[in-house]
Design a protein around this motif. Sequence first.
Motif, PDB file in Angstrom:
ATOM      1  N   SER A 122      37.644  46.547  52.892  1.00 11.39           N
ATOM      2  CA  SER A 122      36.727  47.551  52.328  1.00 11.39           C
ATOM      3  C   SER A 122      35.301  47.137  52.662  1.00 11.39           C
ATOM      4  CB  SER A 122      36.924  47.675  50.819  1.00 11.39           C
ATOM      5  OG  SER A 122      36.383  46.572  50.176  1.00 11.39           O
ATOM      6  N   ARG A 123      34.479  48.124  52.976  1.00 16.44           N
ATOM      7  CA  ARG A 123      33.073  47.804  53.150  1.00 16.44           C
ATOM      8  C   ARG A 123      32.512  47.379  51.789  1.00 16.44           C
ATOM      9  NH1 ARG A 123      31.913  53.520  55.808  1.00 16.44           N
ATOM     10  NH2 ARG A 123      33.200  53.955  53.990  1.00 16.44           N
ATOM     11  N   ALA A 124      31.271  46.900  51.766  1.00 16.87           N
ATOM     12  CA  ALA A 124      30.704  46.429  50.499  1.00 16.87           C
ATOM     13  C   ALA A 124      30.181  47.620  49.691  1.00 16.87           C
ATOM     14  CB  ALA A 124      29.599  45.417  50.789  1.00 16.87           C
TER      15      ALA A 124
ATOM     16  N   ILE B  14      35.870  49.831  47.550  1.00 15.68           N
ATOM     17  CA  ILE B  14      36.529  48.779  46.766  1.00 15.68           C
ATOM     18  C   ILE B  14      37.494  49.405  45.757  1.00 15.68           C
ATOM     19  CG2 ILE B  14      36.074  46.906  45.096  1.00 15.68           C
ATOM     20  CD1 ILE B  14      33.407  46.468  46.718  1.00 15.68           C
TER      21      ILE B  14
ATOM     22  N   THR C 292      36.308  42.314  51.322  1.00 16.14           N
ATOM     23  CA  THR C 292      35.096  43.116  51.478  1.00 16.14           C
ATOM     24  C   THR C 292      34.134  42.415  52.443  1.00 16.14           C
ATOM     25  OG1 THR C 292      33.358  44.299  50.295  1.00 16.14           O
ATOM     26  CG2 THR C 292      33.971  42.156  49.388  1.00 16.14           C
TER      27      THR C 292
ATOM     28  N   ALA D 221      29.301  43.692  45.591  1.00 16.78           N
ATOM     29  CA  ALA D 221      30.644  44.059  46.059  1.00 16.78           C
ATOM     30  C   ALA D 221      31.695  43.048  45.604  1.00 16.78           C
ATOM     31  CB  ALA D 221      30.644  44.164  47.584  1.00 16.78           C
TER      32      ALA D 221
ATOM     33  N   ALA E 208      34.784  43.797  43.111  1.00 23.46           N
ATOM     34  CA  ALA E 208      36.170  43.550  43.528  1.00 23.46           C
ATOM     35  C   ALA E 208      36.860  42.589  42.559  1.00 23.46           C
ATOM     36  CB  ALA E 208      36.197  42.999  44.952  1.00 23.46           C
TER      37      ALA E 208
END
Length: 520
Positions: A80-82, A87, A104, A131, A135
């Motif tokens: 997942s991107r930040a 997330i 992430t 992030a 998470a």
Amino acid sequence: MSRTAEPKSPLVIFDTTLRDGEQSPGASMTQDEKVRIAKMLEKMQVDVIEAGFAMASQGDFESVKAVAEAVKDSTICSLSRALDKDIERAAEALAPAEQGRIHTFIATSPIHMQYKLQMSPDQVVEQAVRAVTKARNLVADVEFSCEDAGRSELDFLCRIVEAAIQAGARTINIPDTVGYAIPDQFGDLIRQLIERVPNSDQAIFSVHCHNDLGLAVANSLAAVQQGARQVECTINGLGERAGNAALEEIVMAVRTRQDQLAVETRIDTRHIVPTSRLVSNVTGFAVQPNKAIVGKNAFAHESGIHQDGILKHRETYEIMSAEDVGWQTNAIVLGKHSGRNAFRARLEELGINFASEQELLEAFTLFKQLADKKHEIFDEDLQALVTDTRAAAQADHYRLVTVDVASRTGETPVAQVVMSVEGHEVSGQSAGSGPVDAVFKAIEQQVASGAELELYSVNAITSGTDSQGEVTVRLQRGGRIVNGLGADTDIVIASAKAYINALNALQSRAERTHPQSEGV
Ligand code: KIV
Ligand code: ZN
């Protein structure tokens, strides 16, 4: 006095065939194919399977979820991107997993921060911490990656890594995103990070190397020698551009050179070759014959001197045994008289399970038809048969009905193809420079896809003239690239199936977000 060997540290094998591997143009896989590969990776005792990027599309989300449901002995990870939305989506897809990990990432090199993210270094650190914290509120196992770490500044890397560990990341991944690193330099980067980051003992350091300079495996091993304890890799080295570090090469280097490497993996190496074949079969990316470990020639000895040496003492020319990595050259597994239970059992060993008795029955009927044409059936035949029939079963748009080809010396070949388009039968006829060309033209006459043929390849699955031909067709339309596979003892029919499977893939694959294409 007997000397006791130094205890080895575990090296975590993180496979990203289903995520980074799938980012190779044309290597996209269906949910069913991803589950099949994931089951093989589980059998091989891969520690972590990166099943996809859940945010990419609804299909990617469903695939991560299906892998999380099907696999229980490996940790399942989603990239997942930040970003909060990524997330949350990753956590949702991983909900069925026994052990789920959110991975992430954010870019940390000056060039990526300035041009891609358009963010200051302070903003990047802030986003990373946010992030990782988010998470960690959703899962216990969080990995943080510094994208383009290979071109990032060491001081900044130390700063962001310390902050990510502080926020709860348990694995810190240092990717050489563009494949720029050189072994000594990359090993040194890992050593310095571990030495300089004050809380480095609270995380496992991981590496993720791309192969643009052909150094992905060498860089990963140099990092392991300097303290990295997770390697991210893919089967057959599949991945963006020149690919990632090949899992089979990392694992076998660690196993073969225990004198040089202070680590060991849990991998059951006997599943390496069947898994390599499955990945090649599903993606249509053939394995080059001289590829280490899994290439057809990897254990073949051509010269008389080598053969003589091998016969006298195997280790004269072999550093590993072919059987240890799962080569069973052309072992006959099934034949015309094999029953349904033997068929099911062999497929289960190849990581193929059937959703219902009906599905098993249909595959068994096709197996019997194949056994009538070809009395020795090998593992490769079974894998191709299942991939081929599942692709056809999922083909809701176009379906091949019959192919009729006339080809004679000195005459132009002509093909007639009957196919069904959304349930309606249509038929087309065309001449061509060869029988395959005529078949493709006859199909195009009916569908007018506007796609360009980027690749056509035929591979004999096994030896002998009764071998099935496995055909890969790669089509491109509007920048989208897809592969179609077809197998048959008649290569013209295999070609027609492959072309139609590629057309179906063009038809059905929805737009996806590329994880590295957008900033935060
Ligand atoms: O190559 C890369 O940097 C990646 C990250 C997303 C881990 O694939
Ligand atoms: Zn990558």
